[in-house]
Structure formats: C-alpha cells, structure tokens
Design a protein around this motif. Structure first.
Motif, PDB file in Angstrom:
ATOM      1  N   LEU A   1     -31.954 -28.836 -25.316  1.00  0.00           N
ATOM      2  CA  LEU A   1     -33.169 -28.075 -25.571  1.00  0.00           C
ATOM      3  C   LEU A   1     -33.802 -27.658 -24.247  1.00  0.00           C
ATOM      4  N   ARG A   2     -34.528 -26.556 -24.284  1.00  0.00           N
ATOM      5  CA  ARG A   2     -35.308 -26.130 -23.121  1.00  0.00           C
ATOM      6  C   ARG A   2     -36.764 -26.019 -23.548  1.00  0.00           C
ATOM      7  N   LEU A   3     -37.623 -26.780 -22.906  1.00  0.00           N
ATOM      8  CA  LEU A   3     -39.047 -26.773 -23.208  1.00  0.00           C
ATOM      9  C   LEU A   3     -39.777 -26.125 -22.038  1.00  0.00           C
ATOM     10  N   ALA A   4     -40.194 -24.878 -22.220  1.00  0.00           N
ATOM     11  CA  ALA A   4     -40.868 -24.128 -21.171  1.00  0.00           C
ATOM     12  C   ALA A   4     -41.872 -23.194 -21.818  1.00  0.00           C
ATOM     13  N   GLY A   5     -42.920 -22.871 -21.080  1.00  0.00           N
ATOM     14  CA  GLY A   5     -43.944 -21.971 -21.582  1.00  0.00           C
ATOM     15  C   GLY A   5     -45.102 -21.930 -20.611  1.00  0.00           C
ATOM     16  N   PRO A   6     -46.070 -21.047 -20.851  1.00  0.00           N
ATOM     17  CA  PRO A   6     -47.223 -20.974 -19.948  1.00  0.00           C
ATOM     18  C   PRO A   6     -47.966 -22.307 -19.819  1.00  0.00           C
ATOM     19  N   LEU A   7     -48.126 -23.017 -20.957  1.00  0.00           N
ATOM     20  CA  LEU A   7     -48.824 -24.301 -20.952  1.00  0.00           C
ATOM     21  C   LEU A   7     -48.074 -25.311 -21.810  1.00  0.00           C
ATOM     22  N   GLN A   8     -48.116 -26.566 -21.361  1.00  0.00           N
ATOM     23  CA  GLN A   8     -47.615 -27.687 -22.147  1.00  0.00           C
ATOM     24  C   GLN A   8     -48.616 -28.823 -22.009  1.00  0.00           C
ATOM     25  N   SER A   9     -48.644 -29.726 -22.986  1.00  0.00           N
ATOM     26  CA  SER A   9     -49.512 -30.897 -22.874  1.00  0.00           C
ATOM     27  C   SER A   9     -48.912 -32.034 -23.683  1.00  0.00           C
TER      28      SER A   9
ATOM     29  N   ALA B   1     -48.838 -36.428 -20.010  1.00  0.00           N
ATOM     30  CA  ALA B   1     -47.807 -37.065 -19.203  1.00  0.00           C
ATOM     31  C   ALA B   1     -47.114 -35.992 -18.358  1.00  0.00           C
ATOM     32  N   PRO B   2     -46.385 -36.376 -17.303  1.00  0.00           N
ATOM     33  CA  PRO B   2     -45.728 -35.382 -16.443  1.00  0.00           C
ATOM     34  C   PRO B   2     -44.424 -34.831 -17.014  1.00  0.00           C
ATOM     35  N   PHE B   3     -44.046 -35.260 -18.205  1.00  0.00           N
ATOM     36  CA  PHE B   3     -42.830 -34.783 -18.862  1.00  0.00           C
ATOM     37  C   PHE B   3     -42.996 -35.011 -20.367  1.00  0.00           C
ATOM     38  N   PRO B   4     -42.177 -34.390 -21.199  1.00  0.00           N
ATOM     39  CA  PRO B   4     -42.335 -34.544 -22.653  1.00  0.00           C
ATOM     40  C   PRO B   4     -42.191 -35.992 -23.104  1.00  0.00           C
ATOM     41  N   THR B   5     -43.122 -36.442 -23.932  1.00  0.00           N
ATOM     42  CA  THR B   5     -43.075 -37.802 -24.460  1.00  0.00           C
ATOM     43  C   THR B   5     -42.142 -37.866 -25.671  1.00  0.00           C
TER      44      THR B   5
ATOM     45  N   LEU C   1     -45.441 -27.108 -27.802  1.00  0.00           N
ATOM     46  CA  LEU C   1     -45.213 -27.992 -26.658  1.00  0.00           C
ATOM     47  C   LEU C   1     -46.379 -28.955 -26.474  1.00  0.00           C
ATOM     48  N   GLY C   2     -46.532 -29.846 -27.438  1.00  0.00           N
ATOM     49  CA  GLY C   2     -47.555 -30.886 -27.357  1.00  0.00           C
ATOM     50  C   GLY C   2     -48.846 -30.549 -28.059  1.00  0.00           C
ATOM     51  N   ARG C   3     -49.283 -29.279 -27.999  1.00  0.00           N
ATOM     52  CA  ARG C   3     -50.467 -28.810 -28.725  1.00  0.00           C
ATOM     53  C   ARG C   3     -50.135 -27.495 -29.390  1.00  0.00           C
ATOM     54  N   ARG C   4     -50.824 -27.219 -30.497  1.00  0.00           N
ATOM     55  CA  ARG C   4     -50.502 -26.018 -31.273  1.00  0.00           C
ATOM     56  C   ARG C   4     -50.678 -24.730 -30.459  1.00  0.00           C
TER      57      ARG C   4
ATOM     58  N   THR D   1     -65.375 -31.984 -23.757  1.00  0.00           N
ATOM     59  CA  THR D   1     -64.031 -32.548 -23.676  1.00  0.00           C
ATOM     60  C   THR D   1     -63.284 -31.879 -22.537  1.00  0.00           C
ATOM     61  N   ARG D   2     -62.380 -32.620 -21.938  1.00  0.00           N
ATOM     62  CA  ARG D   2     -61.522 -32.100 -20.867  1.00  0.00           C
ATOM     63  C   ARG D   2     -60.068 -32.282 -21.282  1.00  0.00           C
ATOM     64  N   ARG D   3     -59.358 -31.187 -21.366  1.00  0.00           N
ATOM     65  CA  ARG D   3     -57.986 -31.210 -21.861  1.00  0.00           C
ATOM     66  C   ARG D   3     -57.032 -30.840 -20.727  1.00  0.00           C
ATOM     67  N   HIS D   4     -56.068 -31.707 -20.521  1.00  0.00           N
ATOM     68  CA  HIS D   4     -55.145 -31.566 -19.403  1.00  0.00           C
ATOM     69  C   HIS D   4     -53.868 -30.866 -19.862  1.00  0.00           C
ATOM     70  N   TYR D   5     -53.335 -29.996 -18.998  1.00  0.00           N
ATOM     71  CA  TYR D   5     -52.123 -29.250 -19.298  1.00  0.00           C
ATOM     72  C   TYR D   5     -51.204 -29.245 -18.077  1.00  0.00           C
ATOM     73  N   LEU D   6     -49.930 -28.935 -18.336  1.00  0.00           N
ATOM     74  CA  LEU D   6     -48.984 -28.571 -17.290  1.00  0.00           C
ATOM     75  C   LEU D   6     -48.770 -27.067 -17.393  1.00  0.00           C
TER      76      LEU D   6
END
Length: 254
Positions: free
Chosen positions: A6-14, A27-31, A140-143, A103-108
């Motif tokens: 699989l390839r998990l890529a996009g503008p934002l991930q969380s 986290a710094p990578f997919p959980t 990728l972690g969030r809708r 709230t503060r939401r963190h992304y990669l």
C-alpha cells in the motif's frame, strides 16, 4: 505469507496515538489501529465487529517522506444553543459563556509511507478486493485526510521485504545527490528485522485495537523496531511519481 503493498500519501495525514480531549496528536508513521480501521471500513464492518479477523496481519512501514508537522487551531461548540453545546462528564452541557473549546489538531503534511501488509492469502484476497471497491472511503487517520492514488500498489507479493528494499518506487522529499548510489530510508518493523543493526531503536506503542465500539474503545501495546536502510537511488520516482507508481502497480508481482 504473501503481502499487499500500500502507499499512504496525501496533503495531510494524522495518526492519533495518544489523542485525548483538546489535543489530537499524530504519530510519525501510520498506527496499526488506523490501518485496521481503514481496512475494516473498506470491508464495511461495524465498529462493534470483532477485530480478531485482523490479528494475523503483520505490518512493515517504509518511511519515504516523514512529512512536516503542522498544528491546526480549532474551536468547538461556540455559537450553539445551550442544548447543543459540548457535553460534560455529568451528562449536561457547557454553559453558553464557556461553550467554546479550543482544540489543537496535529498533522503530517506532505508525508508518504509504503506499507507491506503480510498475512494469510484468503484474508489478503478479501482485503485487496475491499480496497479496490471500498464500502466506505478510506482516509489517512481523519476523514478530512484524503489519500492519493494509487492506494493499493500491488497484491500477492511473495517477498515483501525484498520488494520494499529493491522494487517499490521511492517518493522522496528531494532528489538524491548526483553520483549518490544509495539513500537512507527509515523502516518500522513489528518483528525484529533480518540482520538487526546495533543502532536499531526498540520502543512500545499502544495502538493495537481490541475494540472500536464508540462506547468501549480499547487498545493493547506492541513492540516496534525502527531502522534506517540503504536503498538504491534507482528507486527514486521523481518529482511527479504518479506515472512510475502506476506502472509499478500494473506490473506482475515478482
């Protein structure tokens, strides 16, 4: 065991690891919990479904681009009628003058990961079919974090570790230097990798889901190994990797 790539890529991930209340980390990578959630959604499984279905899966993560940390500032609950403000632990609602929560939401941002998902063939066949025609759209972690295409690069891979090291195109943040023959790329392993280096990092995360039920979410711990591997620069997919990735996805598994 064979594997899916699989390839998990996009503008934002969380990939929330310890998210709670007003701070939603990544986290710094997919959980593992996020990956299993994505697979369960693709299969159309209920949040109350038993998750033993996914226990045989073994996940290896190649960190093509770690991405850049981004924190998004949100407010929740402001401007609503009293009956619709944020609920309290006592079963009521926050008063109008204290309704707004920060709230503060963190992304990669601009991250890319290549995943080898190994497991029994019947399970992988079902998962590959579900990812090709998902019951619910993967994210990728969030809708709000929509994945790039292609998501499923290849199925029926007989030697996934060799595939990650020598065949799957690399989506790097910048081109390798001229004359450079190898590039250092991070890997995350659920089992000790072959030829484990002395400088490998071992740590524990609590991201193995035992229940996704909204009223009873629970997770258990697992060990992970983090290494850096020297991969050939020939794998570099260029600044616009879509064509090379699609070409790889269409070729037969080695």
């Amino acid at each position: 065991m064979n594997a899916l790539i699989l390839r998990l890529a996009g503008p934002l991930q969380s990939w929330g690891e310890r998210s709670a209340f007003n701070t939603r980390d990544t986290a710094p990578f997919p959980t593992r919990s996020a990956l299993i959630g994505m697979l369960a959604a693709a299969e159309g499984r209920s949040r109350y479904a038993d998750l033993d279905h996914y226990a045989p899966l073994e996940v290896t993560v190649r960190i093509d681009r770690p991405g850049n940390r981004l924190i998004d500032f949100h407010t929740v609950g402001g401007g609503l009628p009293a009956a619709h403000t944020v609920p309290t632990s006592e079963g009521g609602h926050r008063p109008a003058d204290a309704a707004t929560m920060v709230t503060r939401r963190h992304y990669l941002a601009d991250a890319a990961f290549t995943i080898a998902l190994a497991g029994p063939d019947p399970l992988l066949e079902r998962l590959a079919a579900a990812l090709e025609r998902p019951a619910w759209a993967p994210y990728l972690g969030r809708r709000s974090c929509v994945p790039d295409e292609p998501l499923l690069l290849r199925d029926n891979v007989t030697d996934p570790l060799t595939e990650l090291r020598t065949a799957v195109p690399l989506c790097l943040a910048r081109p390798p230097a001229s004359g450079q023959s190898t590039v250092r790329v991070g890997f995350v392993w659920e089992s000790p990798p072959p030829g484990l280096a002395a400088d490998a990092q071992l740590y524990e995360v609590t991201d193995v889901p035992t229940s996704f039920a909204p009223d009873n979410r629970s997770y258990s711990a697992r060990r992970l190994w983090r290494t850096d591997e020297d991969l050939p620069t020939d794998l570099y997919a260029g600044r616009n990797p879509a064509e090379r990735l699609i070409d790889y996805a269409l070729r037969q598994s080695t």
